[in-house]
Design a protein around this motif. Structure first.
Motif, PDB file in Angstrom:
ATOM      1  N   ARG A  62      21.772 -12.599 -16.598  1.00 36.09           N
ATOM      2  CA  ARG A  62      21.021 -12.168 -15.415  1.00 36.09           C
ATOM      3  C   ARG A  62      20.687 -10.679 -15.482  1.00 36.09           C
ATOM      4  O   ARG A  62      19.631 -10.248 -15.042  1.00 36.09           O
ATOM      5  CB  ARG A  62      21.842 -12.455 -14.163  1.00 36.09           C
ATOM      6  CG  ARG A  62      21.107 -12.187 -12.889  1.00 36.09           C
ATOM      7  CD  ARG A  62      21.920 -12.663 -11.718  1.00 36.09           C
ATOM      8  NE  ARG A  62      21.234 -12.329 -10.492  1.00 36.09           N
ATOM      9  CZ  ARG A  62      21.814 -11.827  -9.420  1.00 36.09           C
ATOM     10  NH1 ARG A  62      23.109 -11.626  -9.425  1.00 36.09           N
ATOM     11  NH2 ARG A  62      21.129 -11.557  -8.356  1.00 36.09           N
ATOM     12  N   ALA A  63      21.586  -9.883 -16.043  1.00 39.25           N
ATOM     13  CA  ALA A  63      21.357  -8.441 -16.144  1.00 39.25           C
ATOM     14  C   ALA A  63      20.222  -8.133 -17.120  1.00 39.25           C
ATOM     15  O   ALA A  63      19.490  -7.157 -16.936  1.00 39.25           O
ATOM     16  CB  ALA A  63      22.625  -7.728 -16.586  1.00 39.25           C
ATOM     17  N   HIS A  64      20.055  -8.968 -18.154  1.00 36.40           N
ATOM     18  CA  HIS A  64      19.004  -8.734 -19.135  1.00 36.40           C
ATOM     19  C   HIS A  64      17.666  -9.324 -18.720  1.00 36.40           C
ATOM     20  O   HIS A  64      16.657  -9.058 -19.359  1.00 36.40           O
ATOM     21  CB  HIS A  64      19.410  -9.293 -20.488  1.00 36.40           C
ATOM     22  CG  HIS A  64      20.588  -8.591 -21.094  1.00 36.40           C
ATOM     23  ND1 HIS A  64      20.801  -7.235 -20.965  1.00 36.40           N
ATOM     24  CD2 HIS A  64      21.638  -9.046 -21.813  1.00 36.40           C
ATOM     25  CE1 HIS A  64      21.898  -6.902 -21.587  1.00 36.40           C
ATOM     26  NE2 HIS A  64      22.442  -7.989 -22.105  1.00 36.40           N
ATOM     27  N   ALA A  65      17.657 -10.138 -17.691  1.00 41.49           N
ATOM     28  CA  ALA A  65      16.412 -10.768 -17.241  1.00 41.49           C
ATOM     29  C   ALA A  65      15.518  -9.719 -16.577  1.00 41.49           C
ATOM     30  O   ALA A  65      16.003  -8.749 -15.975  1.00 41.49           O
ATOM     31  CB  ALA A  65      16.720 -11.882 -16.250  1.00 41.49           C
ATOM     32  N   PRO A  66      14.216  -9.887 -16.675  1.00 45.23           N
ATOM     33  CA  PRO A  66      13.318  -8.925 -16.022  1.00 45.23           C
ATOM     34  C   PRO A  66      13.470  -9.003 -14.502  1.00 45.23           C
ATOM     35  O   PRO A  66      13.583 -10.078 -13.928  1.00 45.23           O
ATOM     36  CB  PRO A  66      11.925  -9.374 -16.452  1.00 45.23           C
ATOM     37  CG  PRO A  66      12.082 -10.770 -16.915  1.00 45.23           C
ATOM     38  CD  PRO A  66      13.498 -10.931 -17.380  1.00 45.23           C
ATOM     39  N   GLN A  67      13.482  -7.840 -13.875  1.00 46.13           N
ATOM     40  CA  GLN A  67      13.701  -7.773 -12.433  1.00 46.13           C
ATOM     41  C   GLN A  67      12.445  -7.324 -11.707  1.00 46.13           C
ATOM     42  O   GLN A  67      12.499  -6.559 -10.766  1.00 46.13           O
ATOM     43  CB  GLN A  67      14.846  -6.817 -12.126  1.00 46.13           C
ATOM     44  CG  GLN A  67      16.156  -7.267 -12.717  1.00 46.13           C
ATOM     45  CD  GLN A  67      17.293  -6.347 -12.348  1.00 46.13           C
ATOM     46  OE1 GLN A  67      17.136  -5.403 -11.600  1.00 46.13           O
ATOM     47  NE2 GLN A  67      18.454  -6.629 -12.881  1.00 46.13           N
ATOM     48  N   GLU A  68      11.311  -7.814 -12.142  1.00 46.14           N
ATOM     49  CA  GLU A  68      10.064  -7.357 -11.556  1.00 46.14           C
ATOM     50  C   GLU A  68       9.852  -7.863 -10.135  1.00 46.14           C
ATOM     51  O   GLU A  68       9.266  -7.179  -9.319  1.00 46.14           O
ATOM     52  CB  GLU A  68       8.902  -7.799 -12.441  1.00 46.14           C
ATOM     53  CG  GLU A  68       8.865  -9.300 -12.666  1.00 46.14           C
ATOM     54  CD  GLU A  68       7.978  -9.671 -13.818  1.00 46.14           C
ATOM     55  OE1 GLU A  68       7.335 -10.722 -13.702  1.00 46.14           O
ATOM     56  OE2 GLU A  68       7.934  -8.936 -14.805  1.00 46.14           O
ATOM     57  N   GLY A  69      10.331  -9.049  -9.805  1.00 45.75           N
ATOM     58  CA  GLY A  69      10.084  -9.605  -8.482  1.00 45.75           C
ATOM     59  C   GLY A  69      11.195  -9.356  -7.487  1.00 45.75           C
ATOM     60  O   GLY A  69      11.114  -9.781  -6.346  1.00 45.75           O
ATOM     61  N   ARG A  70      12.247  -8.682  -7.892  1.00 50.80           N
ATOM     62  CA  ARG A  70      13.390  -8.477  -7.001  1.00 50.80           C
ATOM     63  C   ARG A  70      13.229  -7.220  -6.169  1.00 50.80           C
ATOM     64  O   ARG A  70      12.723  -6.214  -6.618  1.00 50.80           O
ATOM     65  CB  ARG A  70      14.665  -8.343  -7.804  1.00 50.80           C
ATOM     66  CG  ARG A  70      15.111  -9.625  -8.369  1.00 50.80           C
ATOM     67  CD  ARG A  70      16.511  -9.462  -8.841  1.00 50.80           C
ATOM     68  NE  ARG A  70      16.854 -10.658  -9.589  1.00 50.80           N
ATOM     69  CZ  ARG A  70      17.870 -10.750 -10.371  1.00 50.80           C
ATOM     70  NH1 ARG A  70      18.660  -9.744 -10.515  1.00 50.80           N
ATOM     71  NH2 ARG A  70      18.112 -11.850 -11.016  1.00 50.80           N
ATOM     72  N   ARG A  71      13.718  -7.310  -4.976  1.00 49.35           N
ATOM     73  CA  ARG A  71      13.779  -6.147  -4.096  1.00 49.35           C
ATOM     74  C   ARG A  71      15.213  -6.005  -3.611  1.00 49.35           C
ATOM     75  O   ARG A  71      15.834  -6.972  -3.227  1.00 49.35           O
ATOM     76  CB  ARG A  71      12.864  -6.309  -2.894  1.00 49.35           C
ATOM     77  CG  ARG A  71      11.415  -6.287  -3.252  1.00 49.35           C
ATOM     78  CD  ARG A  71      10.594  -6.460  -2.002  1.00 49.35           C
ATOM     79  NE  ARG A  71       9.202  -6.397  -2.363  1.00 49.35           N
ATOM     80  CZ  ARG A  71       8.389  -5.474  -1.904  1.00 49.35           C
ATOM     81  NH1 ARG A  71       8.814  -4.581  -1.070  1.00 49.35           N
ATOM     82  NH2 ARG A  71       7.137  -5.470  -2.283  1.00 49.35           N
ATOM     83  N   PHE A  72      15.694  -4.807  -3.627  1.00 44.04           N
ATOM     84  CA  PHE A  72      17.046  -4.551  -3.160  1.00 44.04           C
ATOM     85  C   PHE A  72      16.965  -3.807  -1.837  1.00 44.04           C
ATOM     86  O   PHE A  72      16.279  -2.810  -1.717  1.00 44.04           O
ATOM     87  CB  PHE A  72      17.821  -3.712  -4.187  1.00 44.04           C
ATOM     88  CG  PHE A  72      18.050  -4.439  -5.471  1.00 44.04           C
ATOM     89  CD1 PHE A  72      19.037  -5.382  -5.571  1.00 44.04           C
ATOM     90  CD2 PHE A  72      17.250  -4.190  -6.564  1.00 44.04           C
ATOM     91  CE1 PHE A  72      19.250  -6.067  -6.748  1.00 44.04           C
ATOM     92  CE2 PHE A  72      17.448  -4.859  -7.746  1.00 44.04           C
ATOM     93  CZ  PHE A  72      18.455  -5.799  -7.843  1.00 44.04           C
ATOM     94  N   SER A  73      17.691  -4.304  -0.890  1.00 44.03           N
ATOM     95  CA  SER A  73      17.693  -3.658   0.416  1.00 44.03           C
ATOM     96  C   SER A  73      19.131  -3.559   0.918  1.00 44.03           C
ATOM     97  O   SER A  73      20.032  -4.221   0.405  1.00 44.03           O
ATOM     98  CB  SER A  73      16.846  -4.453   1.407  1.00 44.03           C
ATOM     99  OG  SER A  73      17.446  -5.708   1.668  1.00 44.03           O
ATOM    100  N   LEU A  74      19.311  -2.776   1.937  1.00 45.21           N
ATOM    101  CA  LEU A  74      20.636  -2.629   2.526  1.00 45.21           C
ATOM    102  C   LEU A  74      21.091  -3.944   3.132  1.00 45.21           C
ATOM    103  O   LEU A  74      22.254  -4.318   3.025  1.00 45.21           O
ATOM    104  CB  LEU A  74      20.614  -1.520   3.588  1.00 45.21           C
ATOM    105  CG  LEU A  74      21.961  -1.161   4.209  1.00 45.21           C
ATOM    106  CD1 LEU A  74      22.901  -0.651   3.125  1.00 45.21           C
ATOM    107  CD2 LEU A  74      21.790  -0.119   5.281  1.00 45.21           C
TER     108      LEU A  74
END
Length: 88
Positions: A62-74
């Protein structure tokens, strides 16, 4: 474009959330240590070790997968269901 004050405030909030998360994990690890020792002593078939190895492989992949669509929020960091994201 963001102003410097907004950038500093968001960095502070992110750092504070990371600090609280780290302290929470440390406390939880300390509290759960006796339970983990009992569980490891009772694990005859090696199920717990296999489960940990599977989780480590999943986390690495999962760490190596591309994170283009993820958003991190509080809100995502504080959600009680954040560890169930891999089920969707």
């Amino acid at each position: 474009m963001q102003t410097l004050a907004v950038d500093i405030a968001s960095t502070f909030v992110d750092d504070a959330a990371a600090l609280v998360t780290g302290l929470g994990r440390a406390v939880l690890k300390f509290v759960m240590a006796p339970v983990d020792r009992i569980a490891n002593a009772c694990d005859i078939a090696g199920v717990l070790a296999e489960r940990r190895a599977t989780f480590r492989m999943w986390r690495t992949r999962r760490a190596h997968a591309p994170q283009e669509g993820r958003r991190f929020s509080l809100l995502g960091r504080l959600s009680p269901f954040r560890h169930l994201a891999h089920l969707t």
